[in-house]
Design an enzyme around this catalytic site. Structure first.
Site, mmCIF file in Angstrom:
data_model
loop_
_atom_site.group_PDB
_atom_site.id
_atom_site.type_symbol
_atom_site.label_atom_id
_atom_site.label_comp_id
_atom_site.label_asym_id
_atom_site.label_seq_id
_atom_site.Cartn_x
_atom_site.Cartn_y
_atom_site.Cartn_z
ATOM 1 N N GLY A 636 1.414 -0.946 -0.199
ATOM 2 C CA GLY A 636 0.164 -0.205 0.237
ATOM 3 C C GLY A 636 0.882 1.632 -0.189
ATOM 4 O O GLY A 636 1.714 1.190 0.079
ATOM 5 N N GLY A 638 0.650 5.704 0.979
ATOM 6 C CA GLY A 638 -0.738 6.363 1.542
ATOM 7 C C GLY A 638 0.722 8.097 1.754
ATOM 8 O O GLY A 638 1.612 8.036 1.307
ATOM 9 N N GLY A 639 -0.242 9.046 2.509
ATOM 10 C CA GLY A 639 0.402 10.547 2.110
ATOM 11 C C GLY A 639 1.897 9.976 3.049
ATOM 12 O O GLY A 639 2.752 10.986 2.747
ATOM 13 N N TYR A 640 1.469 9.553 4.082
ATOM 14 C CA TYR A 640 3.228 8.921 5.259
ATOM 15 C C TYR A 640 4.367 8.327 4.439
ATOM 16 O O TYR A 640 5.626 9.047 3.856
ATOM 17 C CB TYR A 640 2.783 7.931 6.469
ATOM 18 N N GLY A 641 3.380 7.345 3.238
ATOM 19 C CA GLY A 641 4.860 6.223 2.449
ATOM 20 C C GLY A 641 4.329 5.133 2.390
ATOM 21 O O GLY A 641 3.494 5.152 2.182
ATOM 22 N N VAL A 643 3.868 1.113 2.666
ATOM 23 C CA VAL A 643 3.177 -0.082 3.545
ATOM 24 C C VAL A 643 3.953 -0.941 3.071
ATOM 25 O O VAL A 643 3.475 -1.477 1.480
ATOM 26 C CB VAL A 643 2.611 -0.036 4.152
ATOM 27 N N LYS A 657 5.402 1.087 8.173
ATOM 28 C CA LYS A 657 5.279 2.214 7.519
ATOM 29 C C LYS A 657 6.393 2.948 7.270
ATOM 30 O O LYS A 657 7.246 3.302 8.451
ATOM 31 C CB LYS A 657 4.394 3.025 8.174
ATOM 32 N N ASP A 753 -8.620 11.980 13.391
ATOM 33 C CA ASP A 753 -8.728 11.719 11.500
ATOM 34 C C ASP A 753 -9.936 10.438 12.069
ATOM 35 O O ASP A 753 -9.590 9.630 11.138
ATOM 36 C CB ASP A 753 -8.425 11.181 11.125
#
Length: 952
Positions: A636, A638-641, A643, A657, A753
């Site tokens: 996956g 996401g905005g974090y980076g 996975v 993550k 969130d």
């Protein structure tokens, strides 16, 4: 004479030059493939001759490449057009390489001598090229479990030698192609074909009557889970060779053809989940029929049970729920020798239920809930799983066992240990049934039309186990043992079984062994018994890094001398390595005690994080656990980076993550999550195992959450189908997680969130609140709010927080209310400019059944009669989304009300997080724990396997 000899000599020379040129061309093409792909076998780069037998997966004849079999090699890249120049290629198998993406090159049509093309379980996209119809020698064409789009090329009809056509689990659209005056080819031309596997696509339009004719030799017609409309053509009755027909999960309408019982060889027939009308079909004469599913159709209401109910003596399974059946069930139905499942829910069956005093010894479940049964005369003799909920016999004060759902799931089949005690295995190895630690080749096998329903019958599964082991041994495959686990039914009603295949002699399979195993499944070399029928296999990526190689050689004097010399050198090397190891252990101990020694407090990252109990990992450790952060382990983004999936040495699965380098937002989220999650421990909050702050990397290590996000389940992306009770249980679990954060965490935490993307579902569908990158602690226990910059997700955000920048615990309550509305509608909070809160308020009418919300309820939630407590659920959700904070409940109050709703629905809210007592509407389990019915509730379509799993 001399001229003739010179001419012959020139011809021979030219032929030899041509052969040498063709051989060199093949080598050039293989080199092009090697350059186009990542993760090719290591011996592809050792400078040896590919046709000398040293390149894994390459077979040559007379110096020409005739076979490429590279299944399960974790290849990454696309299929270059150069492949079309391998003019002698007969077999091409690139199955189970999810990293092979892009479109299928049209140059594949130049492989005129190809007989077998297997691209099962890859990542190909785009249309199937029409040039595939040029491969006229093709016998087997398997392109299942990819993402092909567009129509089925009519040119496939040119493949007149085709025996096997499998396009299952793609995204194909358009009509089923048949020949006509404009298009001279179509599937009707494939009279030698035995298998049409076209299920789990998006095919539309009618089933063309021209598709079928009496010259066909089809045995399997699989069109399930498409968008087909119109009537079932009567020409289907012409194909008397058919053994399996699956037309379920479409939008077919009209009357079932009266000549359907001409198909006297039919063993499994699925017509469920359509819009069929007219009388229930007459199946008299279909004497080998063992599995019939006619559920969820609109047949004419009947006052008499069809006569074939008790005449088809081969039946194991009869499913006709919600099919307008009426009348009294004949006692002789239950005498059918192999009968296992009778599912006749939601009909008009009436009178007295008379189960024979000597019912089938195989009988496991009789589900007659929501009918009109008034009495049951064999109460003391019945030991089967009988469900009569919502019948007159089950009045409000009824205490009989059959007036409630079974509370305990029957243990499913699992291969037993072979008279030994399994050892404790480390380094990613697991114990085989023979109690040897090894690195198994694992995956799931999907049977599309088995003849039975049982998930517990040790005789059936033991026989399958033995037949598979016999095949491995006869094929001289290096297999020591095999375990079968977790048989279950998925959303397509396929039987799914997890396989673990253990290597012989060595702890791991080498590449040759994996290639042979993968080819046995992709090529259907292994053929199971009739009970299991046709299948496909989806393996997990194999970790070759665990392979322990060691070749034994005969001793010699020279070997002894050399060994002595080398041994002396090795002692010196060992001393050096011991010193290095001690130094690294000292460094590692220092890092453990001060993992944030390099934390930059002058940047936006703030003070050094205060961490309690989380483990500090080195970069090298996580690199090892993820196979060097391979693409195959990427699950996956996401905005974090990114996975990644990984496995600890103790076998525990983890999700990592990995922050994007240089992202200040990522640093802040990193600090926030490790500080907060290292202090919280609750079954409804995702668990933080550790972190990595090493070599410029910031990584968070979580428990691996198998079933992804709630959003994925509601949208259908994960394939999980949730009925009403499961949605209640998930809502309660998530609410308990938030209540814990608000009331029991020290200090209290506001999530900030809350949304369906941040609620994860584990293997038992237990909800876990995740993603604490935006969370805020209440540093003072007496604080009521935090004044902070507005952050969150539009559609879930508390309007008062948005206006005042004052974040409170009831900001989470508001977001959770939106989640509750999403649970019943499966709609996005904001969709096409419409806000879910406003849509529900405008649609509801409290004076009508279910508040008149039928139009906006998720159609997969279940039948109206099953939605007990929905009105109270909606009331609670709307209290949560009140504009004013003081009008919203606390999460503690939300939990209590959800518990009351679950009790109203007949379930104990004290156990819902850890076990299931609910059956889904029609569902099936993916791979873990199951409800009491043989129909379980995880619903995975094969196209989603292996799914993209979401750890947080």
């Amino acid at each position: 004479m001399m001229g003739t000899k010179i001419g012959q000599l020139l011809v021979i020379i030219c032929v030899n030059i041509s052969i040498i040129s063709a051989q060199n061309n093949d080598l050039t093409i293989l080199q092009a493939l090697k350059d186009a792909w990542q993760n090719t076998p290591p011996n592809w780069g050792d400078g040896s001759d590919p046709c000398g037998g040293s390149w894994d997966g390459i077979t040559c004849t007379n110096g020409r490449v005739t076979k490429i079999t590279l299944a399960s090699m974790q290849l990454v890249g696309d299929l270059p057009g150069d492949i079309g120049q391998l003019s002698e290629l007969r077999i091409l198998d690139l199955s189970y390489n999810k990293g092979l993406t892009g479109s299928l090159t049209s140059q594949v049509g130049n492989l005129r001598k190809l007989t077998h093309l297997f691209l099962v379980g890859c990542g190909f996209t785009g249309p199937i090229p029409g040039t595939i119809g040029n491969i006229e020698r093709l016998i087997s064409l398997s392109l299942s479990s990819n993402s092909f789009t567009g129509p089925i090329p009519a040119s496939v009809g040119n493949l007149t030698n085709l025996y096997w056509l499998d396009l299952t689990a793609n995204k194909l659209t358009g009509n089923i192609p048949v020949s006509n005056k404009i298009t001279p080819s179509g599937l009707d031309m494939l009279t030698l074909a035995r298998h049409f596997h076209l299920g789990d696509n998006q095919l539309s339009g009618d089933i063309p009557p021209r598709l079928f004719n009496s010259n066909m030799t089809l045995i399997h017609l699989l069109l399930e889970n498409n968008k087909l409309t119109g009537a079932i053509p009567s020409t289907l009755g012409l194909v008397t060779s058919l053994e399996v027909v699956r037309l379920d999960r479409n939008s077919l309408s009209g009357v079932v053809p009266s000549n359907i019982n001409n198909l006297f060889n039919i063993q499994q027939m699925y017509l469920s989940h359509n819009q069929l009308t007219g009388p229930a079909p007459n199946l008299i004469g279909m004497n080998v029929l063992n599995y019939i599913d006619l559920s969820n159709n609109s047949f004419d209401p009947s006052e008499v049970i069809p006569p074939w109910f008790s005449t088809l003596q081969a039946l194991t399974t009869i499913k006709m729920y919600n099919a307008n059946l009426g009348g009294v069930l004949p006692a002789s139905l239950f005498n059918i020798p192999q009968l296992q499942i009778v599912d006749l829910r939601s009909n008009g069956i009436n009178g007295t239920l008379n189960i024979s005093s000597n019912p089938s010894t195989e009988l496991q479940l009789v589900d007659l809930r929501d009918n009109k049964i008034t009495d049951f005369i064999q109460r003391s003799q019945c030991c089967i799983g009988l469900i009569l909920i919502d019948n007159p016999i089950c009045s409000s004060d009824a205490t009989e066992e059959f007036c409630s759902l079974p509370q305990n799931a029957t243990a499913l089949y699992s291969t037993p240990w072979n008279n030994c005690l399994p050892p404790s295995c480390g380094a990613g190895l697991v114990s085989s049934p023979n109690c040897r630690c090894a690195n198994p080749y694992t995956g799931s096998i999907f049977f599309k039309a088995p003849s039975f329903s049982s998930l517990t019958n040790s005789t059936i599964y033991g026989s399958f186990h033995d037949s598979l082991m016999t095949f491995f041994h006869k094929a001289s495959l290096p297999v020591d043992s095999l375990s079968l686990n977790n048989p279950r039914r998925n959303v397509d009603d396929y039987l799914v079984i997890d396989l673990h295949i253990f290597p012989d002699l060595e702890p791991s399979f080498n590449r040759t062994g994996v290639l042979a195993l993968a080819f046995a499944f992709s090529n259907q070399t292994f053929q199971p018994s009739k009970e299991f029928n046709t299948y496909f296999f989806i393996p997990e990526p194999y970790n070759f890094m665990l392979a322990i190689s060691g070749t034994k050689h005969k001793s010699s004097n020279a070997g002894t001398i050399i060994g002595s010399t080398v041994g002396g050198c090795m002692l010196v090397v060992l001393f050096v390595l011991a010193g290095i190891y001690a130094f690294r252990q000292k460094q590692r101990a220092a890092q453990w005690s001060q993992p944030f020694a390099l934390w930059d407090q002058t940047s936006k990252s703030g003070d050094v994080p205060q961490v309690k109990g989380a483990r500090s990992f080195t970069f090298q450790e996580l690199q090892k656990y993820t196979n060097n952060f391979s693409e195959m382990n990427n699950i996956g983004i996401g905005g974090y980076g990114m996975v990644y999936k990984g496995r600890l040495p103790n076998g525990q699965m983890i999700a990592i993550k990995r922050a994007q380098k240089g992202s200040s937002q990522g640093v802040l989220e990193f600090k926030t999550e490790i500080e907060l999650l290292s202090r919280v421990h609750h079954k409804n909050v995702v668990g933080l195992i550790g972190f990595c702050f090493d070599q410029g990397e910031q990584m968070l290590v979580y428990e691996y959450i198998v079933n992804g996000t709630l959003k994925d389940s509601l949208s259908g992306r994960s394939g999980i189908k949730l009925d009403w009770v499961w949605r209640l249980k998930i809502a309660l679990g998530a609410a308990r997680g938030l209540q814990y954060l608000h009331d029991h965490a020290d200090p209290p935490i506001i999530h900030r969130d809350v949304k369906t993307n941040n609620i994860l579902l584990d293997q038992r569908l237990v909800a876990k609140v995740a993603d604490f990158g935006l969370s805020k602690p209440l540093s003072d226990a007496n604080s009521t709010h935090v004044t902070t910059q507005v952050k969150g997700t539009m559609g879930y955000m508390d309007p008062e927080y948005y206006m005042t920048q004052q974040l409170t615990e009831k900001s989470d309550t508001y977001s959770f209310g939106v989640v509750m509305l999403e649970l019943i509608t499966a709609r996005n909070p904001i969709e096409k400019g419409k806000y879910i809160v406003r849509e529900v308020k405008e649609a509801m009418d409290k004076n009508r059944e279910l508040y008149s919300l039928h139009e906006i309820l998720d159609p997969t939630i279940g039948l109206r009669s099953q939605l007990i407590g929905l009105e109270r659920f909606v009331d609670l959700a709307l209290r949560c989304v009140e504009d004013k904070i003081n009008q919203r409940p606390t999460m503690s109050e939300v939990v209590k009300e959800l518990e009351r709703i679950l009790e109203l629905a007949g379930f104990n809210p004290g156990t819902e997080s850890s076990s299931s007592t609910s059956t889904s509407y029609e569902g099936v389990s993916k791979d873990h724990n199951y409800p009491s019915s043989n129909d379980s509730l995880f619903c995975y379509s094969p196209g989603s396997l292996p799914p993209k799993l979401h750890p947080m």
